[in-house]
Design a protein around this motif. Structure first.
Motif, PDB file in Angstrom:
ATOM      1  N   GLN A   1       0.854  -1.189   0.000  1.00  0.00           N
ATOM      2  CA  GLN A   1       0.000   0.000   0.000  1.00  0.00           C
ATOM      3  C   GLN A   1       0.886   1.233   0.000  1.00  0.00           C
ATOM      4  O   GLN A   1       2.060   1.183   0.395  1.00  0.00           O
ATOM      5  N   LEU A   2       0.312   2.349  -0.446  1.00  0.00           N
ATOM      6  CA  LEU A   2       0.991   3.646  -0.347  1.00  0.00           C
ATOM      7  C   LEU A   2      -0.013   4.672   0.138  1.00  0.00           C
ATOM      8  O   LEU A   2      -1.119   4.768  -0.391  1.00  0.00           O
ATOM      9  N   ASN A   3       0.384   5.406   1.169  1.00  0.00           N
ATOM     10  CA  ASN A   3      -0.440   6.479   1.711  1.00  0.00           C
ATOM     11  C   ASN A   3       0.366   7.779   1.716  1.00  0.00           C
ATOM     12  O   ASN A   3       1.547   7.788   2.093  1.00  0.00           O
ATOM     13  N   ALA A   4      -0.281   8.848   1.306  1.00  0.00           N
ATOM     14  CA  ALA A   4       0.389  10.139   1.220  1.00  0.00           C
ATOM     15  C   ALA A   4      -0.652  11.239   1.342  1.00  0.00           C
ATOM     16  O   ALA A   4      -1.858  10.981   1.412  1.00  0.00           O
TER      17      ALA A   4
ATOM     18  N   ASP B   1      -5.271  -2.500  -2.516  1.00  0.00           N
ATOM     19  CA  ASP B   1      -6.194  -3.359  -3.247  1.00  0.00           C
ATOM     20  C   ASP B   1      -7.611  -2.789  -3.309  1.00  0.00           C
ATOM     21  O   ASP B   1      -8.319  -2.953  -4.293  1.00  0.00           O
ATOM     22  N   ASP B   2      -8.020  -2.110  -2.239  1.00  0.00           N
ATOM     23  CA  ASP B   2      -9.363  -1.540  -2.201  1.00  0.00           C
ATOM     24  C   ASP B   2      -9.428  -0.153  -2.811  1.00  0.00           C
ATOM     25  O   ASP B   2     -10.512   0.369  -3.076  1.00  0.00           O
ATOM     26  N   HIS B   3      -8.271   0.466  -2.988  1.00  0.00           N
ATOM     27  CA  HIS B   3      -8.190   1.799  -3.571  1.00  0.00           C
ATOM     28  C   HIS B   3      -7.098   1.755  -4.635  1.00  0.00           C
ATOM     29  O   HIS B   3      -5.962   2.185  -4.394  1.00  0.00           O
ATOM     30  N   PRO B   4      -7.409   1.244  -5.827  1.00  0.00           N
ATOM     31  CA  PRO B   4      -6.399   1.077  -6.865  1.00  0.00           C
ATOM     32  C   PRO B   4      -5.902   2.425  -7.396  1.00  0.00           C
ATOM     33  O   PRO B   4      -6.480   3.478  -7.095  1.00  0.00           O
ATOM     34  N   TRP B   5      -4.841   2.332  -8.168  1.00  0.00           N
ATOM     35  CA  TRP B   5      -4.237   3.555  -8.697  1.00  0.00           C
ATOM     36  C   TRP B   5      -5.254   4.390  -9.468  1.00  0.00           C
ATOM     37  O   TRP B   5      -6.087   3.881 -10.198  1.00  0.00           O
ATOM     38  N   PHE B   6      -5.188   5.704  -9.280  1.00  0.00           N
ATOM     39  CA  PHE B   6      -6.084   6.627  -9.941  1.00  0.00           C
ATOM     40  C   PHE B   6      -5.364   7.269 -11.130  1.00  0.00           C
ATOM     41  O   PHE B   6      -4.144   7.378 -11.128  1.00  0.00           O
ATOM     42  N   ASP B   7      -6.116   7.724 -12.129  1.00  0.00           N
ATOM     43  CA  ASP B   7      -5.553   8.458 -13.263  1.00  0.00           C
ATOM     44  C   ASP B   7      -5.897   9.944 -13.122  1.00  0.00           C
ATOM     45  O   ASP B   7      -6.879  10.293 -12.513  1.00  0.00           O
TER      46      ASP B   7
END
Length: 263
Positions: free
Chosen positions: A232-235, A257-263
């Motif tokens: 996971q990555l949080n920022a 996994d529940d918050h996939p990469w955004f564009d």
């Protein structure tokens, strides 16, 4: 001015996650400066010269530390020579390293201050009075980021209210779980109780979950190890007014996994 603060990076899984996701965040959000908390980057405790160099090579501008600052002895060999790394400023006078730094970029500068809480942690100097002393030495309206490495929500909130209108942001680290209370206080200071962590997704605060559960069940000493598997990555992303130093926007970033990469 756009600032990206990345949460506590835990072990090699955290470093790999940062390597994978930071370039995407940079392309999508275009931060002017990037600061990471690196106190858990080496095997979950401390940081090494090589790892700090790895972060700078990724485009990181500054590294903050915390209660695991001294866990790798080699830090004493380089912390005094690296102004982009800051350990808690409320360590006693004469402690190696520096508690705040000036990060400069093409359109201005940012002061980064590291402070550590005292509730359930070491009995350091007062973080409130330490912040006062540092701010008195700075020029007016310079943007200031405070990484407050503390255990309790109340201490973090108290420092944010105390510094409201005098710093750009007070962002909490240390507890490794991202909170959902981002806001801009009346005086213009952005606040988040904890930015979260970068590293194992299915561990407990980044550590192997089975070992942590065993510790709670048996109350016996257990050697903690960094978990493996998914990451996971949080920022947090901050928009700051370079003229006043105050925040105009604060947004959390969470990738898992529940918050996939955004564009």
């Amino acid at each position: 001015m756009r600032l990206l603060l990345v949460g506590d990076i835990v072990g090699s899984p955290g470093r790999k996650a940062l390597c994978e996701y930071l370039p995407r965040i940079k392309r999508a959000k275009r931060p002017d400066l990037i600061v990471v908390n690196g106190e858990n980057a080496a095997d979950g405790r401390g940081i090494t010269r090589a790892i700090a160099g790895e972060f700078f090579g990724m485009g990181v501008d500054g590294i903050t530390l915390g209660n695991h600052t001294w866990d790798k002895r080699e830090i004493f060999d380089f912390i005094d020579d690296e102004p982009r790394i800051v350990r808690p400023a409320n360590y006693p006078e004469g402690t190696p390293g520096q508690g705040y730094t000036h990060l400069r970029f093409s359109r201005g500068e940012l002061v980064v201050i590291s402070l550590m809480g005292r509730t359930f942690l070491s009995s350091l100097e007062c973080p409130f009075r330490t912040a006062d002393a540092i701010l008195k030495s700075l020029k007016e309206n310079v943007p200031v980021l405070v990484d407050f490495h503390a255990e309790t929500t109340s201490e973090k909130q108290a420092l944010a209210w105390y510094l409201d209108g005098r710093v750009s942001a007070v962002i909490g680290t240390h507890t490794h779980v991202q909170t959902a209370d981002e806001r801009i206080l009346p005086g213009g200071t952005a606040y988040l109780t904890d930015v979260g962590m970068v590293g194992p997704y299915d561990g407990i605060l980044g550590m192997d979950k089975d070992l942590i559960v065993k510790r709670f069940l048996t109350q016996l000493p257990v050697r903690f190890e960094v978990a493996t598997g998914k990451v996971q990555l949080n920022a947090v992303l901050l928009d700051l007014d370079p003229a006043t130093g105050m925040a105009s926007d604060i947004r959390r970033i969470r990738i898992d996994d529940d918050h996939p990469w955004f564009d």
